[in-house]
Design an enzyme around this catalytic site. Structure first.
Site, PDB file in Angstrom:
ATOM      1  N   ASP A 151      11.089  -5.125 -24.503  1.00  0.00           N
ATOM      2  CA  ASP A 151      11.581  -5.472 -25.828  1.00  0.00           C
ATOM      3  C   ASP A 151      10.504  -5.040 -26.829  1.00  0.00           C
ATOM      4  O   ASP A 151       9.339  -4.859 -26.455  1.00  0.00           O
ATOM      5  CB  ASP A 151      11.827  -6.982 -25.904  1.00  0.00           C
ATOM      6  CG  ASP A 151      12.241  -7.447 -27.284  1.00  0.00           C
ATOM      7  OD1 ASP A 151      13.124  -6.817 -27.883  1.00  0.00           O
ATOM      8  OD2 ASP A 151      11.643  -8.430 -27.769  1.00  0.00           O
TER       9      ASP A 151
ATOM     10  N   ASP B 210      10.056  -6.183 -30.667  1.00  0.00           N
ATOM     11  CA  ASP B 210       9.530  -7.134 -31.639  1.00  0.00           C
ATOM     12  C   ASP B 210       8.908  -8.347 -30.959  1.00  0.00           C
ATOM     13  O   ASP B 210       9.534  -8.999 -30.112  1.00  0.00           O
ATOM     14  CB  ASP B 210      10.641  -7.602 -32.570  1.00  0.00           C
ATOM     15  CG  ASP B 210      11.287  -6.445 -33.317  1.00  0.00           C
ATOM     16  OD1 ASP B 210      10.692  -5.354 -33.341  1.00  0.00           O
ATOM     17  OD2 ASP B 210      12.392  -6.637 -33.863  1.00  0.00           O
TER      18      ASP B 210
END
Length: 287
Positions: A9, A11
């Site tokens: 991922d 962020d």
């Protein structure tokens, strides 16, 4: 062809902020959004940094962003992102995340960014990081402008589905793959692989990791890639050949020795060895 991959991922896992909200000021300066939108984005970034975003907040953010971007010139967005990328995003990259990415590369695994942010932002970030593939949200465009519709939303189960498709295409066995995320909304992504890890987890993911015995890592040191490159050019006692041999260790070792706090209730994870750079910095107290 690589036999496995590491899925990240973006962020709060690889970078310290929301990649979408980080470009608020450049978009304002480029005439795409007004001052009110900048302030709303700054507030959303603050909330995101404190508590992450649950499914309701993510859906609200998705609606706001698609409504806001309707009619934007695609070429202008691409130009703004690429012109400001190093200024905006480069200082946000977690040093620890960059170490893990390098370790997976050294182990012969492909590195894939899987993010719900738009491909216009995620793809240049992926290029900057030197990853192999990017999975991101894709907006519908017509006559060079965004229509406000979404072609593919890289969120929740959609992330896991895209990972399965990519693994089938590349011949990866997902049981040999790794995944890293900070959000409970990424449980499908983490459960899709044999070696999931929670990074800077929100409350829901921390609880899920404890229940499943997953390792939990805390990334705390945003740095620039330029500073990492400068450090890499500094002569070290071990030398390259010795450094590679000395750096071979499991991910549980990394969690113990790299100032990354492992959840006390999480059981040690057995799995393929993960080659990691030799620790060259002293641990910060309280990190």
């Amino acid at each position: 062809m690589t036999r496995a991959a590491a899925f990240f991922d973006l962020d709060k896992t690889v970078i310290a902020k929301s990649s979408t909200l980080a470009f608020g000021r450049p978009f304002f300066q480029g005439g795409l959004i007004n001052r009110r939108a900048v302030l709303k984005g700054a507030y959303a970034q603050f909330v995101f940094s404190l508590a992450g975003a649950d499914a309701v907040q993510m859906e609200r953010m998705r609606r706001q962003i698609t409504a806001m971007t309707t009619g934007w010139d695609v070429a202008v967005v691409h130009d703004i992102v690429r012109e400001t990328l190093h200024e905006i995003v480069d200082p946000l990259i977690y040093d620890e995340a960059a170490d893990v990415i390098e370790a997976h590369r050294a182990a012969g695994r492909a590195v894939v960014i899987v993010s719900s942010s738009g491909a216009e932002m995620v793809e240049p970030i992926g290029e900057m990081l030197g990853v192999d593939r990017v999975v991101a949200t894709r907006m519908v465009t017509r006559d060079g402008r965004y229509t406000g519709e979404i072609e593919f939303y890289a969120y929740g189960e959609n992330k896991a589905a895209a990972m399965r498709d990519l693994a089938a295409e590349q011949g990866w066995d997902l049981t040999d793959c790794f995944a890293y995320s900070d959000s409970v909304t990424d449980l499908p992504m983490l459960e899709a692989v044999g070696h999931p890890t929670a990074v800077n987890p929100d409350r829901g993911l921390r609880r899920a990791a404890a229940e499943r015995g997953w390792p939990v890592l805390e990334f705390t040191r945003p740095v620039t890639l330029r500073s990492r490159s400068a450090a890499a050019r500094t002569p070290v006692v071990t030398g390259t050949a010795m450094g590679v041999g000395a750096a071979v260790a499991g991910i549980a070792w990394y969690a113990r020795r790299r100032a990354l706090r492992v959840l006390p209730s999480a059981a040690p994870v057995a799995g393929p060895a993960l080659s990691l750079p030799s620790p060259g910095r002293r641990r910060r107290p309280g990190a």
